[in-house]
Enzyme design. Structure first.
Site, PDB file in Angstrom:
ATOM      1  CD  GLU A 107     -14.527 -24.185  -1.407  1.00 17.61           C
ATOM      2  OE1 GLU A 107     -13.696 -23.817  -2.249  1.00 17.61           O
ATOM      3  OE2 GLU A 107     -14.796 -23.527  -0.395  1.00 17.61           O
ATOM      4  CB  CYS A 156     -16.745 -20.863   1.508  1.00 16.57           C
ATOM      5  SG  CYS A 156     -14.991 -20.977   1.141  1.00 16.57           S
ATOM      6  CG  HIS A 162     -16.517 -17.272   4.386  1.00 12.65           C
ATOM      7  ND1 HIS A 162     -16.242 -18.578   4.715  1.00 12.65           N
ATOM      8  CD2 HIS A 162     -15.571 -16.910   3.473  1.00 12.65           C
ATOM      9  CE1 HIS A 162     -15.186 -18.980   4.025  1.00 12.65           C
ATOM     10  NE2 HIS A 162     -14.761 -17.982   3.262  1.00 12.65           N
TER      11      HIS A 162
HETATM   12  N1  CAA Z   1       2.928  -7.439  11.748  1.00  7.91           N
HETATM   13  C1  CAA Z   1       1.623  -7.099  11.616  1.00  7.91           C
HETATM   14  N2  CAA Z   1       0.924  -7.210  10.444  1.00  7.91           N
HETATM   15  C2  CAA Z   1       1.591  -7.714   9.369  1.00  7.91           C
HETATM   16  C3  CAA Z   1       2.936  -8.069   9.435  1.00  7.91           C
HETATM   17  C4  CAA Z   1       3.618  -7.915  10.685  1.00  7.91           C
HETATM   18  N3  CAA Z   1       4.904  -8.265  10.842  1.00  7.91           N
HETATM   19  N4  CAA Z   1       3.324  -8.516   8.216  1.00  7.91           N
HETATM   20  C5  CAA Z   1       2.222  -8.435   7.405  1.00  7.91           C
HETATM   21  N5  CAA Z   1       1.178  -7.945   8.112  1.00  7.91           N
HETATM   22  C6  CAA Z   1      -0.194  -7.725   7.659  1.00  7.91           C
HETATM   23  C7  CAA Z   1      -0.301  -7.079   6.280  1.00  7.91           C
HETATM   24  O1  CAA Z   1      -0.214  -5.674   6.375  1.00  7.91           O
HETATM   25  C8  CAA Z   1      -1.663  -7.573   5.851  1.00  7.91           C
HETATM   26  O2  CAA Z   1      -2.680  -6.827   6.518  1.00  7.91           O
HETATM   27  P1  CAA Z   1      -3.586  -5.781   5.711  1.00  7.91           P
HETATM   28  O3  CAA Z   1      -4.231  -6.542   4.607  1.00  7.91           O
HETATM   29  O4  CAA Z   1      -4.551  -5.291   6.727  1.00  7.91           O
HETATM   30  O5  CAA Z   1      -2.641  -4.737   5.206  1.00  7.91           O
HETATM   31  C9  CAA Z   1      -1.745  -8.970   6.431  1.00  7.91           C
HETATM   32  O6  CAA Z   1      -0.767  -9.019   7.475  1.00  7.91           O
HETATM   33  C10 CAA Z   1      -1.419 -10.080   5.434  1.00  7.91           C
HETATM   34  O7  CAA Z   1      -0.156  -9.818   4.884  1.00  7.91           O
HETATM   35  P2  CAA Z   1       0.067  -9.857   3.295  1.00  7.91           P
HETATM   36  O8  CAA Z   1      -1.029  -9.076   2.604  1.00  7.91           O
HETATM   37  O9  CAA Z   1       1.446  -9.494   2.998  1.00  7.91           O
HETATM   38  O10 CAA Z   1      -0.172 -11.419   3.049  1.00  7.91           O
HETATM   39  P3  CAA Z   1      -0.096 -12.213   1.687  1.00  7.91           P
HETATM   40  O11 CAA Z   1       0.307 -11.359   0.562  1.00  7.91           O
HETATM   41  O12 CAA Z   1       0.755 -13.389   1.967  1.00  7.91           O
HETATM   42  O13 CAA Z   1      -1.579 -12.692   1.381  1.00  7.91           O
HETATM   43  C11 CAA Z   1      -3.843 -13.325   1.455  1.00  7.91           C
HETATM   44  C12 CAA Z   1      -2.701 -12.624   2.223  1.00  7.91           C
HETATM   45  C13 CAA Z   1      -4.054 -12.666   0.100  1.00  7.91           C
HETATM   46  C14 CAA Z   1      -5.115 -13.254   2.256  1.00  7.91           C
HETATM   47  C15 CAA Z   1      -3.402 -14.813   1.230  1.00  7.91           C
HETATM   48  O14 CAA Z   1      -3.277 -15.460   2.460  1.00  7.91           O
HETATM   49  C16 CAA Z   1      -4.350 -15.601   0.357  1.00  7.91           C
HETATM   50  O15 CAA Z   1      -4.230 -15.629  -0.860  1.00  7.91           O
HETATM   51  N6  CAA Z   1      -5.334 -16.336   0.990  1.00  7.91           N
HETATM   52  C17 CAA Z   1      -6.269 -17.191   0.261  1.00  7.91           C
HETATM   53  C18 CAA Z   1      -7.394 -16.422  -0.345  1.00  7.91           C
HETATM   54  C19 CAA Z   1      -8.348 -15.897   0.713  1.00  7.91           C
HETATM   55  O16 CAA Z   1      -8.468 -16.397   1.798  1.00  7.91           O
HETATM   56  N7  CAA Z   1      -9.108 -14.870   0.321  1.00  7.91           N
HETATM   57  C20 CAA Z   1     -10.113 -14.307   1.193  1.00  7.91           C
HETATM   58  C21 CAA Z   1     -11.337 -13.879   0.431  1.00  7.91           C
HETATM   59  S1  CAA Z   1     -11.939 -15.213  -0.584  1.00  7.91           S
HETATM   60  C22 CAA Z   1     -12.808 -16.226   0.492  1.00  7.91           C
HETATM   61  O17 CAA Z   1     -13.162 -15.829   1.563  1.00  7.91           O
HETATM   62  C23 CAA Z   1     -13.103 -17.622   0.047  1.00  7.91           C
HETATM   63  C24 CAA Z   1     -12.192 -18.564   0.758  1.00  7.91           C
HETATM   64  O18 CAA Z   1     -12.534 -19.056   1.831  1.00  7.91           O
HETATM   65  C25 CAA Z   1     -10.913 -18.877   0.153  1.00  7.91           C
END
Ligand code: CAA
Length: 447
Positions: free
Chosen positions: A82, A119, A243
């Protein structure tokens, strides 16, 4: 004829960003978000002289050397990425050019290409090579499939937490030593705009939605697979590599898959005394009420001893490398396969003859599910990997150094390779060596 993966090699970017110790404090976040929430400890990054070509070529070089192969033994080079920097000339030609610097002979009679579907294109490239061999078009030769990515997000994008860089090289051949691929597959595919790069280097991503799309397409793919082979039972597989954009995503996908696959089975009945039976849609007045009950059931399920024993045996081992390197996009599910087999080897398990259910995904979006049968030579193949040394040898970045590295690999940044000192020394490997007269990237082997 059995066809599958004969050998694998893995190449990580040589820099490491510690997410809990270095990234989280600089972002003003709790380290637990990374280690507990996302399930990630570190990301790999390329040094200034590394990119998708060097990582792919270095993985392929080690694989060819280890298997005693010459260019004439390879009839096909497929690259999945990608992170391509050229809209016309495929990355496979750059990698072949690198390899021709160190081997007698050339790849002039090998079919080369580049696959794109986020991916999942790594798995699609495996399919292409598998079909080419099964069709008898390979003239006894093997195929090199290379999944290579620099998975960077824009600074301060939510995805910045899940970055990574590395390559997986796989040799597809008849009578494979590692795994045989099943001809049956299941697909779940739909036009989605959850993660895309319309003529831009860094993705536009709707993070939360991308997680929902992953789960929806994966569920469809499992159902399609079951329409071919009948109901699957999660406890029939020794490992289930998914994945892995980050381990927390796999935690959700595994729970959903287990719940789906155990509905109306003796597992659901046995669990009923402890956590009740699974909610059925017809028992609820609205989708919302059903979803809430299904969510509560899933929470109870994942707390149960039976589920936790299954998860720690079949899924957790597949996350062992991913936790240390982050998302490698096209290589990610293939890293999960290797991680799972590596933990099994370390635990002295004999997996020969066991089956894996491999669950691939690409945004945009498509999931694919197929089975693989582990071959007698698997332990020797996995023992030959040097990934532990590579992980250990990575240079640990400070936050300021991370910012520089991100800039160097940002195509729109004014900061170039020559503006930042390399952090590591090249050692018997291909390196990026500047631009040629037509704007092509050039590479040299440093002995
Ligand atoms: N202690 C323990 N857990 C904590 C914590 C703490 N202090 N603070 C936060 N967490 C947890 C949250 O509760 C959350 O868990 P849950 O989803 O189980 O509730 C987790 O940590 C992540 O926290 P946030 O949701 O607040 O994180 P974020 O808003 O920054 O975003 C994300 C997370 C959306 C995955 C972001 O990293 C993102 O956009 N990633 C890129 C997109 C991605 O990877 N998508 C996955 C599916 S798409 C795919 O698979 C294709 C690809 O490869 C990209």
């Amino acid at each position: 004829m059995t066809v599958g993966i004969d050998a694998v090699e893995i190449r990580t970017g040589k820099l490491r960003l510690d997410l809990a110790e270095t990234f989280a404090p600089a972002q003003g976040e709790d380290p637990g978000k990374y280690t507990k929430g996302l399930g990630l400890y570190a990301s790999s990054f390329p040094d200034v002289y590394e990119d998708i070509v060097t990582m792919g070529a270095n993985a392929a070089h080690r694989l060819m050397d280890r298997k005693g192969l010459e260019p004439r033994d390879i009839g096909r080079i497929d690259v999945a990425t990608e992170s391509a920097f050229d809209n016309s000339k495929p990355v496979s030609t750059y990698i072949a050019g690198c390899l021709e610097q160190v081997y007698d002979g050339d790849f002039h009679h090998a079919n080369k290409g580049e696959r794109k579907f986020a991916c999942i294109s790594g798995t699609q490239s495996l399919d292409d090579a598998y079909n080419w061999i099964r069709a008898g078009r390979n003239r006894g030769r093997a195929a090199l499939v290379i999944a290579t990515d620099t998975a960077l997000y824009a600074r301060d994008d939510s995805g910045e937490a899940t970055q990574g860089a590395g390559a997986v090289a796989m040799l597809l051949a008849e009578d494979p030593d590692l795994v045989e691929l099943s001809p049956e597959q299941g697909y779940g595919s739909a036009d989605e705009t959850d993660f895309l790069k319309p003529q831009q280097q860094f993705p536009s991503v709707d993070g939360k939605r991308s997680m929902q799309v992953y789960l929806a397409r994966m569920r469809e793919a499992i159902m399609d697979y079951e329409s071919v082979l009948g109901p699957i039972h999660p406890e029939d597989y020794v490992l289930i590599p998914f994945h892995t954009p980050f381990p927390g995503m796999v935690r959700r996908a595994a729970a959903l898959g287990y719940r789906h696959a155990t509905r109306d089975t003796e597992v659901e009945e046995k669990l009923a005394a402890e956590i009740g039976r699974q909610p059925r849609r017809e028992e609820f007045d609205s989708d919302e009420a059903y979803r809430e009950a299904a969510g509560e059931y899933t929470d109870d399920l994942t707390e149960s001893d039976r589920y936790q024993e299954w998860y720690s045996r079949c899924v957790e081992p597949t996350l062992s490398i991913s936790r240390q390197v982050g998302n490698w996009y096209t290589g990610s599910v293939h890293v999960a396969r290797i991680g799972g087999l590596k933990v099994a080897l370390e635990n002295g398990e004999n997996l020969a003859g066991g089956r894996m259910l491999v669950c691939s995904y690409g945004s945009g979006a498509q999931a694919e599910v197929h089975a693989e049968t582990i071959q007698a030579g698997w332990a020797e193949e996995i023992a030959a990997l040097d990934i532990d040394d590579q992980l250990e040898d990575r240079y640990d970045l400070t936050f300021e150094e991370y910012e520089q590295v991100h800039d160097v690999h940002n195509h729109d940044s004014d900061i170039g390779v020559s503006d930042v000192e390399q952090f590591t020394q090249p050692d018997a490997e291909f390196v990026f060596d500047g631009w040629g007269r037509m704007g092509e990237r050039k590479y040299t082997y440093v002995g």
